[in-house]
Design a protein around this motif. Sequence first.
Motif, PDB file in Angstrom:
ATOM      1  N   LEU A 125       0.822  -1.206   0.000  1.00  0.00           N
ATOM      2  CA  LEU A 125       0.000   0.000   0.000  1.00  0.00           C
ATOM      3  C   LEU A 125       0.858   1.259   0.000  1.00  0.00           C
ATOM      4  CD1 LEU A 125      -2.609  -1.181   2.637  1.00  0.00           C
ATOM      5  CD2 LEU A 125      -2.890  -1.145   0.158  1.00  0.00           C
ATOM      6  N   MET A 126       0.355   2.319  -0.603  1.00  0.00           N
ATOM      7  CA  MET A 126       1.134   3.545  -0.750  1.00  0.00           C
ATOM      8  C   MET A 126       0.936   4.477   0.444  1.00  0.00           C
ATOM      9  SD  MET A 126       0.844   4.313  -4.847  1.00  0.00           S
ATOM     10  CE  MET A 126      -0.943   4.305  -4.933  1.00  0.00           C
ATOM     11  N   PRO A 127       1.970   5.203   0.837  1.00  0.00           N
ATOM     12  CA  PRO A 127       1.867   6.076   2.012  1.00  0.00           C
ATOM     13  C   PRO A 127       0.803   7.163   1.868  1.00  0.00           C
ATOM     14  CG  PRO A 127       3.928   6.470   0.834  1.00  0.00           C
ATOM     15  CD  PRO A 127       3.330   5.224   0.274  1.00  0.00           C
ATOM     16  N   SER A 128       0.583   7.656   0.654  1.00  0.00           N
ATOM     17  CA  SER A 128      -0.445   8.683   0.466  1.00  0.00           C
ATOM     18  C   SER A 128      -1.837   8.119   0.728  1.00  0.00           C
ATOM     19  CB  SER A 128      -0.372   9.268  -0.946  1.00  0.00           C
ATOM     20  OG  SER A 128      -0.597   8.263  -1.926  1.00  0.00           O
ATOM     21  N   ILE A 140       4.897  11.412   7.085  1.00  0.00           N
ATOM     22  CA  ILE A 140       4.397  10.050   6.867  1.00  0.00           C
ATOM     23  C   ILE A 140       5.124   9.409   5.693  1.00  0.00           C
ATOM     24  CG2 ILE A 140       2.388   8.722   6.095  1.00  0.00           C
ATOM     25  CD1 ILE A 140       0.632  10.634   7.674  1.00  0.00           C
ATOM     26  N   LEU A 141       5.548   8.157   5.889  1.00  0.00           N
ATOM     27  CA  LEU A 141       6.198   7.391   4.830  1.00  0.00           C
ATOM     28  C   LEU A 141       6.055   5.906   5.138  1.00  0.00           C
ATOM     29  CD1 LEU A 141      10.108   7.540   5.223  1.00  0.00           C
ATOM     30  CD2 LEU A 141       8.482   7.780   7.094  1.00  0.00           C
ATOM     31  N   ASN A 142       6.493   5.078   4.215  1.00  0.00           N
ATOM     32  CA  ASN A 142       6.513   3.635   4.445  1.00  0.00           C
ATOM     33  C   ASN A 142       7.926   3.177   4.741  1.00  0.00           C
ATOM     34  OD1 ASN A 142       3.821   3.652   3.792  1.00  0.00           O
ATOM     35  ND2 ASN A 142       4.015   2.465   1.912  1.00  0.00           N
ATOM     36  N   THR A 143       8.041   2.276   5.699  1.00  0.00           N
ATOM     37  CA  THR A 143       9.310   1.572   5.921  1.00  0.00           C
ATOM     38  C   THR A 143       9.019   0.090   5.746  1.00  0.00           C
ATOM     39  OG1 THR A 143       8.834   1.606   8.320  1.00  0.00           O
ATOM     40  CG2 THR A 143      10.374   3.267   7.465  1.00  0.00           C
ATOM     41  N   HIS A 144       9.311  -0.427   4.567  1.00  0.00           N
ATOM     42  CA  HIS A 144       8.963  -1.803   4.239  1.00  0.00           C
ATOM     43  C   HIS A 144      10.112  -2.735   4.578  1.00  0.00           C
ATOM     44  CE1 HIS A 144       8.591  -5.160   1.123  1.00  0.00           C
ATOM     45  NE2 HIS A 144       7.751  -5.425   2.098  1.00  0.00           N
ATOM     46  N   TYR A 145       9.928  -3.500   5.653  1.00  0.00           N
ATOM     47  CA  TYR A 145      10.893  -4.510   6.075  1.00  0.00           C
ATOM     48  C   TYR A 145      10.591  -5.835   5.369  1.00  0.00           C
ATOM     49  CZ  TYR A 145      12.208  -1.608  10.132  1.00  0.00           C
ATOM     50  OH  TYR A 145      12.644  -0.601  10.953  1.00  0.00           O
ATOM     51  N   LEU A 154      17.687  -5.145   4.478  1.00  0.00           N
ATOM     52  CA  LEU A 154      17.072  -4.080   3.681  1.00  0.00           C
ATOM     53  C   LEU A 154      15.765  -3.566   4.286  1.00  0.00           C
ATOM     54  CD1 LEU A 154      17.407  -2.611   0.845  1.00  0.00           C
ATOM     55  CD2 LEU A 154      15.479  -4.050   0.166  1.00  0.00           C
ATOM     56  N   VAL A 155      15.585  -2.239   4.201  1.00  0.00           N
ATOM     57  CA  VAL A 155      14.300  -1.602   4.484  1.00  0.00           C
ATOM     58  C   VAL A 155      14.043  -0.609   3.355  1.00  0.00           C
ATOM     59  CG1 VAL A 155      12.898  -0.252   6.072  1.00  0.00           C
ATOM     60  CG2 VAL A 155      14.673  -1.771   6.977  1.00  0.00           C
ATOM     61  N   GLU A 156      12.931  -0.791   2.635  1.00  0.00           N
ATOM     62  CA  GLU A 156      12.577   0.159   1.584  1.00  0.00           C
ATOM     63  C   GLU A 156      11.899   1.373   2.216  1.00  0.00           C
ATOM     64  OE1 GLU A 156      11.668  -2.194  -2.457  1.00  0.00           O
ATOM     65  OE2 GLU A 156      10.251  -2.674  -0.854  1.00  0.00           O
ATOM     66  N   LEU A 157      12.377   2.558   1.883  1.00  0.00           N
ATOM     67  CA  LEU A 157      11.757   3.802   2.347  1.00  0.00           C
ATOM     68  C   LEU A 157      10.962   4.377   1.184  1.00  0.00           C
ATOM     69  CD1 LEU A 157      14.620   5.597   4.317  1.00  0.00           C
ATOM     70  CD2 LEU A 157      13.026   3.849   5.095  1.00  0.00           C
ATOM     71  N   ILE A 158       9.643   4.420   1.334  1.00  0.00           N
ATOM     72  CA  ILE A 158       8.801   4.903   0.247  1.00  0.00           C
ATOM     73  C   ILE A 158       8.165   6.218   0.673  1.00  0.00           C
ATOM     74  CG2 ILE A 158       6.837   4.421  -1.261  1.00  0.00           C
ATOM     75  CD1 ILE A 158       8.510   1.564   0.586  1.00  0.00           C
ATOM     76  N   ARG A 159       8.435   7.255  -0.072  1.00  0.00           N
ATOM     77  CA  ARG A 159       7.892   8.566   0.243  1.00  0.00           C
ATOM     78  C   ARG A 159       6.663   8.841  -0.619  1.00  0.00           C
ATOM     79  NH1 ARG A 159      12.449  12.726  -0.868  1.00  0.00           N
ATOM     80  NH2 ARG A 159      10.752  14.160  -0.355  1.00  0.00           N
ATOM     81  N   SER A 160       5.749   9.607  -0.081  1.00  0.00           N
ATOM     82  CA  SER A 160       4.622  10.091  -0.867  1.00  0.00           C
ATOM     83  C   SER A 160       5.012  11.448  -1.447  1.00  0.00           C
ATOM     84  CB  SER A 160       3.380  10.241   0.012  1.00  0.00           C
ATOM     85  OG  SER A 160       3.452  11.451   0.762  1.00  0.00           O
ATOM     86  N   PRO A 161       4.202  12.016  -2.329  1.00  0.00           N
ATOM     87  CA  PRO A 161       4.509  13.349  -2.855  1.00  0.00           C
ATOM     88  C   PRO A 161       4.583  14.406  -1.758  1.00  0.00           C
ATOM     89  CG  PRO A 161       2.891  12.274  -4.249  1.00  0.00           C
ATOM     90  CD  PRO A 161       3.048  11.415  -3.029  1.00  0.00           C
ATOM     91  N   GLU A 186      11.932   6.675  -4.600  1.00  0.00           N
ATOM     92  CA  GLU A 186      11.564   8.078  -4.808  1.00  0.00           C
ATOM     93  C   GLU A 186      10.120   8.269  -5.242  1.00  0.00           C
ATOM     94  OE1 GLU A 186      13.178  10.607  -4.023  1.00  0.00           O
ATOM     95  OE2 GLU A 186      15.245   9.947  -3.775  1.00  0.00           O
ATOM     96  N   LYS A 187       9.533   7.284  -5.895  1.00  0.00           N
ATOM     97  CA  LYS A 187       8.174   7.418  -6.416  1.00  0.00           C
ATOM     98  C   LYS A 187       7.304   6.319  -5.845  1.00  0.00           C
ATOM     99  CE  LYS A 187       5.617   7.475 -10.809  1.00  0.00           C
ATOM    100  NZ  LYS A 187       5.739   7.363 -12.291  1.00  0.00           N
ATOM    101  N   GLU A 188       6.221   6.699  -5.184  1.00  0.00           N
ATOM    102  CA  GLU A 188       5.348   5.675  -4.615  1.00  0.00           C
ATOM    103  C   GLU A 188       4.590   4.960  -5.729  1.00  0.00           C
ATOM    104  OE1 GLU A 188       2.449   7.259  -1.938  1.00  0.00           O
ATOM    105  OE2 GLU A 188       1.368   8.327  -3.497  1.00  0.00           O
ATOM    106  N   VAL A 189       4.577   3.637  -5.607  1.00  0.00           N
ATOM    107  CA  VAL A 189       3.906   2.791  -6.582  1.00  0.00           C
ATOM    108  C   VAL A 189       3.527   1.509  -5.862  1.00  0.00           C
ATOM    109  CG1 VAL A 189       6.086   1.760  -7.357  1.00  0.00           C
ATOM    110  CG2 VAL A 189       4.099   1.720  -8.871  1.00  0.00           C
ATOM    111  N   LEU A 190       2.441   0.895  -6.240  1.00  0.00           N
ATOM    112  CA  LEU A 190       2.006  -0.339  -5.593  1.00  0.00           C
ATOM    113  C   LEU A 190       3.119  -1.385  -5.653  1.00  0.00           C
ATOM    114  CD1 LEU A 190      -1.660  -0.654  -6.912  1.00  0.00           C
ATOM    115  CD2 LEU A 190      -0.952  -0.097  -4.586  1.00  0.00           C
ATOM    116  N   GLY A 191       3.480  -1.934  -4.513  1.00  0.00           N
ATOM    117  CA  GLY A 191       4.476  -2.991  -4.470  1.00  0.00           C
ATOM    118  C   GLY A 191       5.911  -2.529  -4.382  1.00  0.00           C
ATOM    119  N   PHE A 192       6.150  -1.216  -4.527  1.00  0.00           N
ATOM    120  CA  PHE A 192       7.498  -0.677  -4.374  1.00  0.00           C
ATOM    121  C   PHE A 192       8.480  -1.347  -5.336  1.00  0.00           C
ATOM    122  CE2 PHE A 192       5.758  -1.269   0.114  1.00  0.00           C
ATOM    123  CZ  PHE A 192       4.821  -0.274  -0.046  1.00  0.00           C
TER     124      PHE A 192
END
Length: 312
Positions: A125-128, A140-145, A154-161, A186-192
């Motif tokens: 799911l996207m942070p926005s 607010i952001l995602n930290t995908h472990y 690894l932890v993916e950091l997903i930012r919203s706009p 850098e760009k939020e997208v389903l599934g990172f």
Amino acid sequence: MTVDEIRQIAVIGAGLMGHGIAQEFAGAGYNVRIHDVTDERLETARAQIESNLTALAENTVIQKRSIAPTLQRIQTDTELSKVVEDADFVVEAVTEDLALKQRIFAELDGICPSHTILASNTTALMPSQIGIKAKRKDKILNTHYFNPPYLIPLVELIRSPNTSDETVAVVFDLLTAIGKTPAIIEKEVLGFVGPRLQAALIREAFAIVEQGIASAETVDLVVRNSFGRRLSVAGPFEVFELAGWDLVLAAFEELYKDLNSSSDINPLLRQMVESGKLGVKSKEGFYSWTDDKIEELRDRMNRALIQQAKEK
């Protein structure tokens, strides 16, 4: 806020991912509070953390004397406000339910200090989307472990706009400080990135089995004993850079036409679920599972991951 100002960590959800995330922060010296809806879940999480730490100590990944201090830095509570009232960084790790996550983030937004950064450990799911009902969208952001979070770096950091550069920088520095390998998406997208790559692989794997090209056992055998070994030390771009993109292009000119590119779920996957063949949880999938076989697989995977952690 800077990373040096972060003192208190909160983890919402004590399950499969939550307890491991809390363990890592506590092991790195941070005070951590864990929230879940029942005391039983929280007690289970604490027991699992202690078991994880014991296994790491037995394999000399950590020192045995660090177990007790790590556990002492972890507190638990079923009352959300008590867990986050002075938190500087909150990681939500509940089930993949968008409505639930939105409700939690709206509640966190109202009770956390104004400086608190809110992160979600969602798989797709996207942070926005998750933070749509919260006001502090810049924090607010995602930290995908990846599971298990205390063994996969690894932890993916997903930012919203709306996520600020400061928020991304603080979380990047925080995760780096506790020994993780953060990757900024850098760009939020389903599934990172990670889940999308895994989805592409399993889509082709299902197509191979469905078309009778090879069995599931053979697919696993091929992956484990070929490119799976390479990918543990070099990424796909690194591997193919060694080969040369001219050779890659020549090899893929015809192959790409024959790869599965359907946007529909493979019917074999639907059949598996509809027939109750869910894998380990139902004791039957492509394999038949006994308790001993399940334990052997988990032990094999954990031993390999622990060995990699020792070599880090």
